[in-house]
Design a protein around this motif. Structure first.
Motif, PDB file in Angstrom:
ATOM      1  N   LEU A 312       0.924  -1.341   0.071  1.00  0.00           N
ATOM      2  CA  LEU A 312       0.067  -0.155   0.003  1.00  0.00           C
ATOM      3  C   LEU A 312       0.777   1.122  -0.004  1.00  0.00           C
ATOM      4  CD1 LEU A 312      -2.582   1.452   0.402  1.00  0.00           C
ATOM      5  CD2 LEU A 312      -2.397   0.981   2.853  1.00  0.00           C
ATOM      6  N   PHE A 329      -8.198  -0.042   2.703  1.00  0.00           N
ATOM      7  CA  PHE A 329      -7.402  -0.779   1.823  1.00  0.00           C
ATOM      8  C   PHE A 329      -6.961  -2.326   2.182  1.00  0.00           C
ATOM      9  CE2 PHE A 329      -6.947   2.947  -0.692  1.00  0.00           C
ATOM     10  CZ  PHE A 329      -6.565   2.490  -2.125  1.00  0.00           C
ATOM     11  N   VAL A 335      -3.519  -5.983   3.131  1.00  0.00           N
ATOM     12  CA  VAL A 335      -2.270  -5.253   3.011  1.00  0.00           C
ATOM     13  C   VAL A 335      -0.997  -6.060   4.006  1.00  0.00           C
ATOM     14  CG1 VAL A 335      -0.837  -3.311   3.186  1.00  0.00           C
ATOM     15  CG2 VAL A 335      -3.088  -2.972   2.285  1.00  0.00           C
TER      16      VAL A 335
END
Length: 390
Positions: A312, A329, A335
């Motif tokens: 990320l 995210f 991630v």
């Protein structure tokens, strides 16, 4: 007699037409076919979808599909750039980082070096930590540990205060985290790195710089241009690949990014490369449809095998807002590591600690400038030394 002559003439004409027609067909068969545009390659490429654009003509072998081997002769022969080795990059950039971090490191050191650490001084220390985006929980923890050590050790010189502060900051950044970028799979195909983030964080540039970094570590690399919505993204990535000999797989503008990503991994497996790095379109974390599409890209990739890294990309200058982005995210694509860009452009170095604690994943790479080799593996001790540099 006249009729016989007419029949003969017609027969000869027909034979001539047949001969000419056969000759034209045979001649056309011998001509090369015009290139066709297929998903995964540039329209002007004559290679098939399953073969990256050839950069170097090699004898048959692992490199014959167009992945340049960056030895000295290849660099000289076709003008490729030799990226700076990964080892030592962060040290080289330390001075640049130190210039931007006066608020956190030197501010704390100045406060801790005072003769009298009264309540007002401790309040200033706490304010400095919060202003540097360290976060409330991390600030409270560090304050408690500093108070305890100052009472127990009573540092009497700036050097002693600096040594104490250095140890505590390094512990807070957590040097024990695994910051390895997993870029080589043991078996079953190339390692796959998916690069994600919001608009404007420098994602495509980071993907290109990461490709350079891996090439500098003697990895063979293929880049996947799965940002199909921004017209310049694929060209930008192609430029990065051309500079170091990394092939690029790209699709039509506005095409399905998941299909391009899948094609890239397919090509990378057939080309026997070490690493496939896939650039995705920037998207706002508040846009549910776009985030769902990103999840689809990862799921499609996992049909071929595991995604080894999801990096990320965060802009260090956004501070606490970056943590909100990171949370969303992480929920969508799991991630595994953070890339902090523009770290040299902020005095809020506490974001390194804050984002690690928020996600439970390490900062693995940092961007410290605009140069092609200004992406460096993160090192906790080097980072803290830069904070405290004179």
């Amino acid at each position: 007699m006249e009729m016989t002559f007419v029949y003969v003439a017609l027969t000869v004409a027909l034979l001539v037409a047949v001969v000419v027609g056969v000759a034209l067909v045979l001649n056309r068969r011998g001509e090369p076919k015009p290139p066709t545009s297929r998903p995964g390659v540039r329209p002007d490429d004559t290679t098939s979808r399953d073969t990256p654009r050839r950069l170097v003509e090699e004898p048959p072998g692992p490199d014959s599909v167009g992945i340049a081997v960056l030895d000295e002769s290849t660099v000289e022969e076709i003008g490729l750039e030799a990226p700076e080795p990964a080892a030592g990059r962060f040290t080289r950039l330390r001075r640049r980082l130190a210039r931007s971090q006066t608020t956190l490191g030197r501010g704390l050191l100045s406060l801790l070096s005072r003769d009298n650490l009264d309540a007002d001084t401790w309040d200033e220390i706490e304010e400095t930590l919060l202003t540097a985006d360290l976060g409330v929980a991390a600030t409270t923890e560090l304050m408690d540990r500093l108070r305890t050590r100052v009472r127990a050790e009573s540092p009497s010189t700036p050097q002693e205060a600096q040594a104490l502060l250095r140890e505590e900051l390094i512990a807070l950044v957590d040097p024990g985290l695994d910051r390895t970028v997993h870029s080589t799979r043991d078996a079953g195909g190339p390692a796959v790195i998916l690069v994600v983030g919001v608009n404007g964080t420098g994602k495509t540039t980071t993907t290109g710089k990461l490709g350079r970094l891996l090439v500098a570590e003697n990895r063979t690399v293929l880049l996947g241009a799965a940002d199909t919505f921004r017209a310049a993204a694929a060209e930008q990535l192609q430029t990065w690949g051309d500079r170091v000999g990394a092939a690029v797989v790209r699709g039509p503008e506005g095409g399905d990014p998941a299909a391009v990503a899948f094609d890239a991994v397919t090509v990378g497996a057939e080309a026997d490369v070490d690493t496939v790095v896939i650039d995705t379109a920037g998207r706002l974390h508040t846009k549910v449809g776009l985030m769902d599409e990103l999840g689809k890209v990862k799921r499609v990739l996992e049909r071929r095998g595991p995604v080894d890294e999801v990096l990320l990309v965060l802009d260090a200058t956004t501070g606490q807002n970056g943590l909100t982005q990171a949370r969303v995210f992480s929920e969508v694509v799991d991630v595994s590591g953070i890339v902090l860009t523009k770290l040299d452009g902020t005095a809020k170095g506490g974001i390194v600690v804050a984002v690690q604690r928020e996600l439970g994943v390490p900062v693995k790479l940092v961007g410290l400038g605009e140069g092609p080799d200004d992406l460096a593996p993160f090192d906790a001790a080097e980072f803290v030394d830069a904070l405290l540099a004179e």
